[in-house]
Design a protein around this motif. Sequence first.
Motif, mmCIF file in Angstrom:
data_model
loop_
_atom_site.group_PDB
_atom_site.id
_atom_site.type_symbol
_atom_site.label_atom_id
_atom_site.label_comp_id
_atom_site.label_asym_id
_atom_site.label_seq_id
_atom_site.Cartn_x
_atom_site.Cartn_y
_atom_site.Cartn_z
ATOM 1 N N ALA A 63 0.830 -1.207 0.000
ATOM 2 C CA ALA A 63 0.000 0.000 0.000
ATOM 3 C C ALA A 63 0.865 1.256 0.000
ATOM 4 N N ARG A 64 1.956 1.229 0.771
ATOM 5 C CA ARG A 64 2.842 2.406 0.803
ATOM 6 C C ARG A 64 3.539 2.616 -0.540
ATOM 7 N N ALA A 65 3.946 1.543 -1.204
ATOM 8 C CA ALA A 65 4.576 1.675 -2.528
ATOM 9 C C ALA A 65 3.595 2.315 -3.511
ATOM 10 N N ILE A 70 1.442 7.079 -6.559
ATOM 11 C CA ILE A 70 0.359 8.027 -6.827
ATOM 12 C C ILE A 70 0.738 9.429 -6.353
ATOM 13 N N CYS A 71 1.437 9.522 -5.249
ATOM 14 C CA CYS A 71 1.922 10.818 -4.762
ATOM 15 C C CYS A 71 2.796 11.492 -5.811
ATOM 16 N N ALA A 72 3.702 10.730 -6.415
ATOM 17 C CA ALA A 72 4.580 11.296 -7.442
ATOM 18 C C ALA A 72 3.758 11.899 -8.576
ATOM 19 N N LEU A 73 2.717 11.190 -8.991
ATOM 20 C CA LEU A 73 1.909 11.623 -10.133
ATOM 21 C C LEU A 73 0.921 12.736 -9.791
ATOM 22 N N ALA A 113 8.431 19.275 1.413
ATOM 23 C CA ALA A 113 7.620 18.276 2.123
ATOM 24 C C ALA A 113 8.098 16.864 1.790
ATOM 25 N N LEU A 114 8.444 16.626 0.537
ATOM 26 C CA LEU A 114 8.973 15.321 0.137
ATOM 27 C C LEU A 114 10.301 15.052 0.838
#
Length: 183
Positions: A63-65, A70-73, A113-114
Amino acid sequence: MPYQTRLLEQGDQDKPDYRALQPFGQVPILEEDGLVLFESGAIVLHIAERSETLLPKGPGARARAIQWLICALNSLEPFLLNVALIDLFYANEQWAKLRRPGAVEFAQKRLAALSKSLGQKPYLDGDRFTAGDLMMTTVLRILKHTDIVTRDARLAAYIERCTARPAFKRALEAQIGDFREAA
């Protein structure tokens, strides 16, 4: 996993047969045993499904991967791409000169933030490289023509770790090789 790259000729993206594969005329697409996929995230997830390296089996790690992919996109790419579009296509336009500082400032907030979330970990989910890192590295490289990302030492080291991987080097060489042959 074995793969073959193919370079599109100028204008191919607008031809009906390519639009049948990719309705928006973009790259990349994946063609595999009759399956055609477009959208980088969908392609990476499809490939990652076959590799516990990219998509761990444990439900939390898996789930984290996916979360980081999705965060990147969604949380990074639109804002980094905004700066890249200004720089690469509209740099001489007056509106772009006025817009760029605000676009850079917002991108830097997302990058900060990243960086904070990455902390001292080698990868987004700790010691393990996943599909989330693959996608995040790809997105961060959108601004490789600037130092906006790499001025953060933590993010610069992260990109270096991810792009030093043999699989990344092979994929980049395959892509660059297509351009080299076409030149």
